[in-house]
Design a protein around this motif. Structure first.
Motif, PDB file in Angstrom:
ATOM      1  N   ALA A 188       0.824  -0.971  -0.078  1.00 26.10           N
ATOM      2  CA  ALA A 188       0.063  -0.129   0.029  1.00 26.10           C
ATOM      3  C   ALA A 188       0.889   1.253   0.089  1.00 26.10           C
ATOM      4  O   ALA A 188       0.561   2.394  -0.596  1.00 26.10           O
ATOM      5  CB  ALA A 188      -1.179  -0.226   1.235  1.00 26.10           C
ATOM      6  N   SER A 189       1.845   1.271   0.734  1.00 24.87           N
ATOM      7  CA  SER A 189       2.882   2.380   0.775  1.00 24.87           C
ATOM      8  C   SER A 189       3.889   2.466  -0.214  1.00 24.87           C
ATOM      9  O   SER A 189       4.391   3.692  -0.250  1.00 24.87           O
ATOM     10  CB  SER A 189       3.237   2.381   2.433  1.00 24.87           C
ATOM     11  OG  SER A 189       4.411   1.508   2.486  1.00 24.87           O
ATOM     12  N   GLY A 190       4.377   1.434  -0.725  1.00 25.80           N
ATOM     13  CA  GLY A 190       5.522   1.284  -1.310  1.00 25.80           C
ATOM     14  C   GLY A 190       6.847   1.432  -0.534  1.00 25.80           C
ATOM     15  O   GLY A 190       7.897   1.324  -1.321  1.00 25.80           O
ATOM     16  N   SER A 191       6.972   1.301   0.607  1.00 23.37           N
ATOM     17  CA  SER A 191       8.007   1.125   1.245  1.00 23.37           C
ATOM     18  C   SER A 191       8.042  -0.420   1.989  1.00 23.37           C
ATOM     19  O   SER A 191       7.267  -0.795   2.553  1.00 23.37           O
ATOM     20  CB  SER A 191       7.724   2.114   2.630  1.00 23.37           C
ATOM     21  OG  SER A 191       8.707   1.831   3.593  1.00 23.37           O
ATOM     22  N   ARG A 192       9.343  -0.836   1.687  1.00 23.11           N
ATOM     23  CA  ARG A 192       9.721  -2.437   2.068  1.00 23.11           C
ATOM     24  C   ARG A 192      10.061  -2.389   3.515  1.00 23.11           C
ATOM     25  O   ARG A 192      10.487  -3.463   3.968  1.00 23.11           O
ATOM     26  CB  ARG A 192      10.615  -2.691   1.275  1.00 23.11           C
ATOM     27  CG  ARG A 192      10.154  -2.940  -0.368  1.00 23.11           C
ATOM     28  CD  ARG A 192      11.443  -3.128  -1.225  1.00 23.11           C
ATOM     29  NE  ARG A 192      10.938  -2.541  -2.493  1.00 23.11           N
ATOM     30  CZ  ARG A 192      10.933  -3.568  -3.352  1.00 23.11           C
ATOM     31  NH1 ARG A 192      11.423  -4.529  -3.406  1.00 23.11           N
ATOM     32  NH2 ARG A 192      10.494  -2.767  -4.795  1.00 23.11           N
ATOM     33  N   GLU A 193      10.321  -1.469   4.236  1.00 21.04           N
ATOM     34  CA  GLU A 193      11.092  -1.513   5.685  1.00 21.04           C
ATOM     35  C   GLU A 193      10.252  -2.398   6.631  1.00 21.04           C
ATOM     36  O   GLU A 193      10.851  -2.923   7.233  1.00 21.04           O
ATOM     37  CB  GLU A 193      10.694  -0.013   6.219  1.00 21.04           C
ATOM     38  CG  GLU A 193      12.046   0.986   6.228  1.00 21.04           C
ATOM     39  CD  GLU A 193      11.695   2.350   6.722  1.00 21.04           C
ATOM     40  OE1 GLU A 193      11.267   2.401   7.799  1.00 21.04           O
ATOM     41  OE2 GLU A 193      12.013   3.250   5.796  1.00 21.04           O
ATOM     42  N   SER A 194       8.863  -2.671   6.349  1.00 22.34           N
ATOM     43  CA  SER A 194       8.392  -3.579   7.249  1.00 22.34           C
ATOM     44  C   SER A 194       8.391  -4.931   7.033  1.00 22.34           C
ATOM     45  O   SER A 194       8.319  -5.733   7.878  1.00 22.34           O
ATOM     46  CB  SER A 194       6.819  -3.308   7.440  1.00 22.34           C
ATOM     47  OG  SER A 194       6.467  -3.326   6.111  1.00 22.34           O
ATOM     48  N   ILE A 195       8.967  -5.371   5.747  1.00 21.32           N
ATOM     49  CA  ILE A 195       9.043  -6.806   5.611  1.00 21.32           C
ATOM     50  C   ILE A 195      10.485  -7.321   6.048  1.00 21.32           C
ATOM     51  O   ILE A 195      11.788  -6.684   5.528  1.00 21.32           O
ATOM     52  CB  ILE A 195       9.082  -6.897   3.882  1.00 21.32           C
ATOM     53  CG1 ILE A 195       7.779  -6.307   3.305  1.00 21.32           C
ATOM     54  CG2 ILE A 195       9.734  -8.310   3.427  1.00 21.32           C
ATOM     55  CD1 ILE A 195       7.602  -6.324   1.853  1.00 21.32           C
ATOM     56  N   LEU A 196      10.435  -8.303   6.838  1.00 21.25           N
ATOM     57  CA  LEU A 196      11.743  -8.843   7.359  1.00 21.25           C
ATOM     58  C   LEU A 196      12.511  -9.718   6.477  1.00 21.25           C
ATOM     59  O   LEU A 196      13.603 -10.353   6.910  1.00 21.25           O
ATOM     60  CB  LEU A 196      11.438  -9.292   8.927  1.00 21.25           C
ATOM     61  CG  LEU A 196      10.557  -8.147   9.727  1.00 21.25           C
ATOM     62  CD1 LEU A 196      10.372  -8.979  11.071  1.00 21.25           C
ATOM     63  CD2 LEU A 196      11.513  -7.076   9.838  1.00 21.25           C
ATOM     64  N   CYS A 197      11.742 -10.393   5.576  1.00 19.95           N
ATOM     65  CA  CYS A 197      12.500 -11.495   4.766  1.00 19.95           C
ATOM     66  C   CYS A 197      12.177 -11.157   3.287  1.00 19.95           C
ATOM     67  O   CYS A 197      11.044 -11.575   2.932  1.00 19.95           O
ATOM     68  CB  CYS A 197      12.229 -12.854   5.237  1.00 19.95           C
ATOM     69  SG  CYS A 197      13.441 -13.958   4.281  1.00 19.95           S
ATOM     70  N   SER A 198      12.924 -10.498   2.494  1.00 25.70           N
ATOM     71  CA  SER A 198      12.800 -10.492   1.077  1.00 25.70           C
ATOM     72  C   SER A 198      13.052 -12.047   0.200  1.00 25.70           C
ATOM     73  O   SER A 198      13.364 -12.679   1.067  1.00 25.70           O
ATOM     74  CB  SER A 198      13.723  -9.468   0.489  1.00 25.70           C
ATOM     75  OG  SER A 198      14.916 -10.040   0.592  1.00 25.70           O
ATOM     76  N   TYR A 199      12.552 -11.945  -0.942  1.00 23.94           N
ATOM     77  CA  TYR A 199      12.965 -13.117  -1.638  1.00 23.94           C
ATOM     78  C   TYR A 199      14.223 -13.403  -1.719  1.00 23.94           C
ATOM     79  O   TYR A 199      14.851 -14.574  -1.586  1.00 23.94           O
ATOM     80  CB  TYR A 199      12.325 -12.938  -2.931  1.00 23.94           C
ATOM     81  CG  TYR A 199      12.342 -14.175  -3.673  1.00 23.94           C
ATOM     82  CD1 TYR A 199      11.248 -15.054  -3.944  1.00 23.94           C
ATOM     83  CD2 TYR A 199      13.212 -14.616  -4.659  1.00 23.94           C
ATOM     84  CE1 TYR A 199      11.073 -16.332  -4.823  1.00 23.94           C
ATOM     85  CE2 TYR A 199      13.399 -15.727  -5.393  1.00 23.94           C
ATOM     86  CZ  TYR A 199      12.269 -16.700  -5.284  1.00 23.94           C
ATOM     87  OH  TYR A 199      12.190 -17.761  -6.048  1.00 23.94           O
ATOM     88  N   ALA A 200      15.055 -12.336  -2.092  1.00 23.67           N
ATOM     89  CA  ALA A 200      16.537 -12.602  -2.319  1.00 23.67           C
ATOM     90  C   ALA A 200      17.142 -13.087  -0.710  1.00 23.67           C
ATOM     91  O   ALA A 200      17.815 -14.068  -0.760  1.00 23.67           O
ATOM     92  CB  ALA A 200      17.442 -11.053  -2.314  1.00 23.67           C
ATOM     93  N   ASP A 201      16.749 -12.439   0.508  1.00 24.78           N
ATOM     94  CA  ASP A 201      17.263 -12.878   1.772  1.00 24.78           C
ATOM     95  C   ASP A 201      17.056 -14.469   1.818  1.00 24.78           C
ATOM     96  O   ASP A 201      17.897 -15.036   2.425  1.00 24.78           O
ATOM     97  CB  ASP A 201      16.411 -12.036   2.476  1.00 24.78           C
ATOM     98  CG  ASP A 201      17.053 -12.227   3.976  1.00 24.78           C
ATOM     99  OD1 ASP A 201      17.666 -13.212   4.241  1.00 24.78           O
ATOM    100  OD2 ASP A 201      16.734 -11.536   4.917  1.00 24.78           O
TER     101      ASP A 201
END
Ligand SMILES: NC(=O)c1ccc[n+]([C@@H]2O[C@H](COP(=O)([O-])OP(=O)(O)OC[C@H]3O[C@@H](n4cnc5c(N)ncnc54)[C@H](O)[C@@H]3O)[C@@H](O)[C@H]2O)c1
Length: 323
Positions: free
Chosen positions: A287-300
């Motif tokens: 919704a916000s376009g900010s990834r800060e709250s995501i603790l595990c990305s696909y790459a991670d």
């Protein structure tokens, strides 16, 4: 903004996401696809979603902003790449796959597309785990001792190594991930696996029933993970981080943590539903376009998969594999 969500897969973990997303104000599940149409219909009825005709039809950027990919790792095909190329944000369950090359290829496509992405390493979202992360920051750990012992997933795909990655790849992946999340990246691994009980009790299976893995981290810490998916009278999980003057113990898959040092001896049990925290974080990121709250990305999530694959290779070659 309401985030319109499509869900591919309507099995156990999809139901857990449906329950969590129902409580996330900005989220609306609009469509569900599963090869099992009755399962998809049942899940769709829970949230007033429609049943899509195919995964491809569901991945329609006119209809959804984000997709939750909840089919097992052997069944994901090119779903992530199709979604990314169509500009659809992606939440994908752990583990990311069964082999590194296709997963790395998917990661590149996702990265180049710029879509928001998350991998389902849900235990990271416990407030207890966050407290441990803060506590361990800057501390010298020298030993990590972990285990996860319990039962098997009931679905037939799970007991086939080439479809699930076994207990280590599918379930213990959470402990593998937690160790690198809290203590830093792995350096190398060696391992042994057995089928002492399964070979007679369920010879049609191909997964091990027990594993003993030892590793070192880039920090110099060493550790072990032991695991079994065939234990009727004992089940549980634990990760102990030992330093010269402290000990942290994580039990209950992250729900309970103990911290003991010269000034404290505390045990905290989380009241949170980590699936809700995780799914809310993803929806808010979309919704916000900010990834800060995501603790595990696909790459991670890739480094966690790499460890499992290296552990099986180490066992096969009877050697130590560098990561
Ligand atoms: N994050 C967690 O803690 C957690 C917990 C459980 C499962 N998972 C992961 O979620 C995934 C699914 O596990 P599950 O427990 O829901 O399995 P499940 O067997 O309960 O459900 C899988 C569903 O996928 C459907 N399916 C299979 N192939 C499909 C295809 N090609 N297209 C569409 N639908 C298909 C099946 O019909 C079934 O409904 C696995 O990757 C598993 O590791 C994660």
């Amino acid at each position: 903004m309401t985030v319109k969500i499509g869900m591919i897969g309507a099995g156990g973990i999809a139901r857990s996401h449906i329950n969590a997303l129902k409580k996330v104000e900005q989220a609306k599940i609009v469509s569900i696809f599963d090869l099992n149409t009755a399962g998809a219909q049942e899940a769709a009825a829970l949230v007033g979603a429609r049943v899509a005709e195919s995964a491809d039809a569901l991945l329609n950027p006119q209809e959804i902003d984000a997709v939750f990919i909840c089919v097992p790792q052997f069944a994901r095909g090119e779903l992530e790449e199709i979604a990314a190329k169509r500009g659809i944000h992606i939440f994908v369950e752990k583990p990311l796959g069964l082999e590194l090359a296709p997963v790395r290829q998917k990661e590149q496509t996702i990265r180049e597309s710029g879509v928001i992405n998350a991998a389902g390493y849900v235990l990271r979202y416990f407030d207890t785990v966050q407290k441990v992360k803060q506590y361990l920051e800057g501390k010298t750990i020298h030993l990590i001792q972990a285990f996860r012992i319990g039962g098997s997933h009931p679905a037939p795909w799970w007991s086939q190594l080439h479809m699930s990655g076994g207990n280590l790849g599918d379930a213990v992946t959470h402990q593998i991930d937690m160790i690198r999340y809290l203590a830093g990246e792995y350096k190398d691994v060696t391992a042994q696996f057995g089928r002492n009980s399964l070979q007679t009790l369920k010879p049609e299976t191909t997964i091990p029933d027990a594993g003993a893995v030892s590793f070192s981290l880039q920090s110099g810490a060493v550790g072990t993970i032991t695991e079994s998916c065939l234990s009727t009278h004992f089940s549980g999980s634990e990760i102990k981080f030992i330093g010269a003057d402290f000990m942290v113990n994580i039990t209950g898959n992250g729900r309970t943590v103990s911290i003991i040092d010269n000034t404290q001896n505390i045990t905290i049990t989380s009241r949170q539903d980590p699936s809700y925290v995780q799914d809310k974080a993803f929806v808010e990121a979309v919704a916000s376009g900010s990834r800060e709250s995501i603790l595990c990305s696909y790459a991670d999530g890739i480094n966690t998969l790499a460890f499992t694959i290296a552990a099986y290779q180490a066992a096969e070659k009877r050697s130590t594999i560098s990561l």
